[in-house]
Design a protein around this motif. Structure first.
Motif, PDB file in Angstrom:
ATOM      1  N   PHE A   1      68.798  75.492  38.195  1.00 29.37           N
ATOM      2  CA  PHE A   1      69.379  75.139  39.491  1.00 29.37           C
ATOM      3  C   PHE A   1      70.604  75.956  39.879  1.00 29.37           C
ATOM      4  O   PHE A   1      70.934  76.029  41.060  1.00 29.37           O
ATOM      5  CB  PHE A   1      69.773  73.651  39.497  1.00 29.37           C
ATOM      6  CG  PHE A   1      68.600  72.743  39.363  1.00 29.37           C
ATOM      7  CD1 PHE A   1      67.793  72.455  40.440  1.00 29.37           C
ATOM      8  CD2 PHE A   1      68.294  72.188  38.140  1.00 29.37           C
ATOM      9  CE1 PHE A   1      66.708  71.627  40.319  1.00 29.37           C
ATOM     10  CE2 PHE A   1      67.202  71.342  38.003  1.00 29.37           C
ATOM     11  CZ  PHE A   1      66.413  71.070  39.098  1.00 29.37           C
TER      12      PHE A   1
ATOM     13  N   THR B   1      63.674  74.431  49.605  1.00 35.29           N
ATOM     14  CA  THR B   1      63.015  74.817  48.361  1.00 35.29           C
ATOM     15  C   THR B   1      62.577  73.561  47.617  1.00 35.29           C
ATOM     16  O   THR B   1      63.120  72.472  47.835  1.00 35.29           O
ATOM     17  CB  THR B   1      63.946  75.645  47.460  1.00 35.29           C
ATOM     18  OG1 THR B   1      65.041  74.821  47.020  1.00 35.29           O
ATOM     19  CG2 THR B   1      64.496  76.854  48.202  1.00 35.29           C
TER      20      THR B   1
ATOM     21  N   ARG C   1      67.485  71.576  48.562  1.00 36.34           N
ATOM     22  CA  ARG C   1      66.662  71.575  47.353  1.00 36.34           C
ATOM     23  C   ARG C   1      65.967  70.223  47.216  1.00 36.34           C
ATOM     24  O   ARG C   1      66.624  69.190  47.122  1.00 36.34           O
ATOM     25  CB  ARG C   1      67.537  71.860  46.138  1.00 36.34           C
ATOM     26  CG  ARG C   1      68.193  73.239  46.176  1.00 36.34           C
ATOM     27  CD  ARG C   1      69.372  73.332  45.231  1.00 36.34           C
ATOM     28  NE  ARG C   1      70.440  72.406  45.593  1.00 36.34           N
ATOM     29  CZ  ARG C   1      71.624  72.337  44.963  1.00 36.34           C
ATOM     30  NH1 ARG C   1      71.866  73.140  43.948  1.00 36.34           N
ATOM     31  NH2 ARG C   1      72.539  71.472  45.356  1.00 36.34           N
TER      32      ARG C   1
ATOM     33  N   THR D   1      70.842  75.854  51.600  1.00 38.29           N
ATOM     34  CA  THR D   1      69.599  75.500  50.929  1.00 38.29           C
ATOM     35  C   THR D   1      69.488  73.994  50.786  1.00 38.29           C
ATOM     36  O   THR D   1      70.451  73.323  50.399  1.00 38.29           O
ATOM     37  CB  THR D   1      69.533  76.152  49.538  1.00 38.29           C
ATOM     38  OG1 THR D   1      69.586  77.572  49.679  1.00 38.29           O
ATOM     39  CG2 THR D   1      68.255  75.770  48.814  1.00 38.29           C
TER      40      THR D   1
ATOM     41  N   LEU E   1      70.132  68.470  43.399  1.00 32.87           N
ATOM     42  CA  LEU E   1      69.078  68.325  44.399  1.00 32.87           C
ATOM     43  C   LEU E   1      69.658  67.563  45.582  1.00 32.87           C
ATOM     44  O   LEU E   1      70.462  66.645  45.401  1.00 32.87           O
ATOM     45  CB  LEU E   1      67.880  67.543  43.842  1.00 32.87           C
ATOM     46  CG  LEU E   1      67.026  68.182  42.759  1.00 32.87           C
ATOM     47  CD1 LEU E   1      65.998  67.172  42.245  1.00 32.87           C
ATOM     48  CD2 LEU E   1      66.334  69.437  43.254  1.00 32.87           C
TER      49      LEU E   1
END
Length: 319
Positions: A82, A120, A94, A92, A139
């Motif tokens: 990560f 992603t 995640r 981003t 995340l």
């Protein structure tokens, strides 16, 4: 058996909790299951890692050595997965997932709703690990799941929101005698050889076994595999298994409801209380439900089951 990253996490969890009971709860394992797993790890490493004390357990001298290595390795592994990413021109988002049928639809919506972000995805075999990664801000969002009586434990800083609960169906080869039935019973399945995934932190297999045991039945496990290999063995007619009602229909595969709908699987979303989805979580959940509704047409059995208006354990959580 080879040493895996998850084994290191088990060792660290036992050491941090100082108790097999507390460690089993945090890992969402049964205590006998954790004890058996720990014994296998100790056999593999060649020595006892913990010793019993009045307060619980504590590491042996050998255990302290293994712990020191594990605590050095685990952060590096997480950074590798990560942290070590090329600088991005856009922010981003995640997304983590287990085997979630709604993921593709949800990611498509996220792409459209956040054109300034790069979405992603990563997969993990257990929902517990994904929730940990959300808590650690590694995340932004995770699609996770659990089962009745084996719900995911709350974690500080993590919001868990139910999306939908769906039935668990049976699957077998189209040439299997049970495939001729529109529905099968737990008794039908218990009379067959089973093809099941190995036990994991989500305790889904334990949930299956518990439901059968409460019905006075048992799984006759012949093959313990997962993923495409599991489906291949089912297609070869070597046994039966269970699946989410939204499982994709493959040629040669029969998916059948179970009489009385005794088994359920719940999809949830997890995000950090201070993360980018903290303010708009309700919209994300709504679009996840819409994505699940689209996925509900991936086989013939689930739409037919829905059309019958079958009861659900959580009112209002249908697709």
């Amino acid at each position: 058996m080879e040493l895996e990253i998850r084994h290191l996490r088990v060792i660290c969890a036992v050491a941090e909790s100082g108790s097999l009971t507390r460690a089993a709860k945090s890992l969402r394992l049964s205590q006998p299951g954790l004890t058996a797993q720990l014994r296998r790890i100790e056999t593999m490493l060649g020595g006892a890692l913990f010793e019993r004390v009045p307060q619980g357990v504590r590491p042996t001298a050998f255990g302290e050595l293994v712990l020191a290595r594990a605590r050095a390795v685990l952060p590096a592994v997480d950074d590798l997965v990560f942290g070590l990413r090329a600088p991005a021109q856009h922010r981003t988002l995640r997304i983590g997932t287990v085997n979630a049928p709604l993921l593709a639809g949800l990611v498509s919506w996220l792409d459209a709703a956040h054109p300034d972000a790069r979405v992603t995805t990563v997969t993990r075999g257990a929902s517990t690990r994904l929730v940990e990664l959300v808590e650690a801000a590694q995340l932004e969002l995770a699609v996770v799941g659990d089962c009745p009586g084996f719900e995911l434990a709350a974690r500080p800083g993590v919001v868990l929101r139910p999306v939908v609960i769906e039935p668990v169906f049976a699957m077998m080869a189209v040439g299997h005698p049970l495939a001729a039935k529109p529905e099968v019973t737990l008794g039908d399945l218990a009379a067959e050889d089973w093809i099941v995934p190995p036990p994991d932190d989500d305790r889904i297999r334990e949930y299956w076994a518990t439901v059968l045991r409460d019905a006075g039945l048992a799984m006759r496990v012949r093959h313990e595999v997962e993923g495409p290999v599991l489906v291949d063995l089912v297609l070869a007619g070597l046994g039966v298994s269970l699946c989410q009602a939204t499982s994709r229909q493959s040629p040669g595969l029969a998916i059948r409801p179970i009489v009385g709908t005794p088994l359920w699987y719940r999809h949830l979303l997890a995000w950090h209380r201070d993360g980018p989805f903290a303010a708009g979580g309700a919209e994300v959940v709504e679009n996840a439900r819409r994505a699940h509704g689209e996925a509900s047409r991936r086989n013939d059995a689930y739409p037919a089951w829905l059309a019958r208006g079958a009861d659900r354990p959580l009112e209002g959580n249908g697709p």
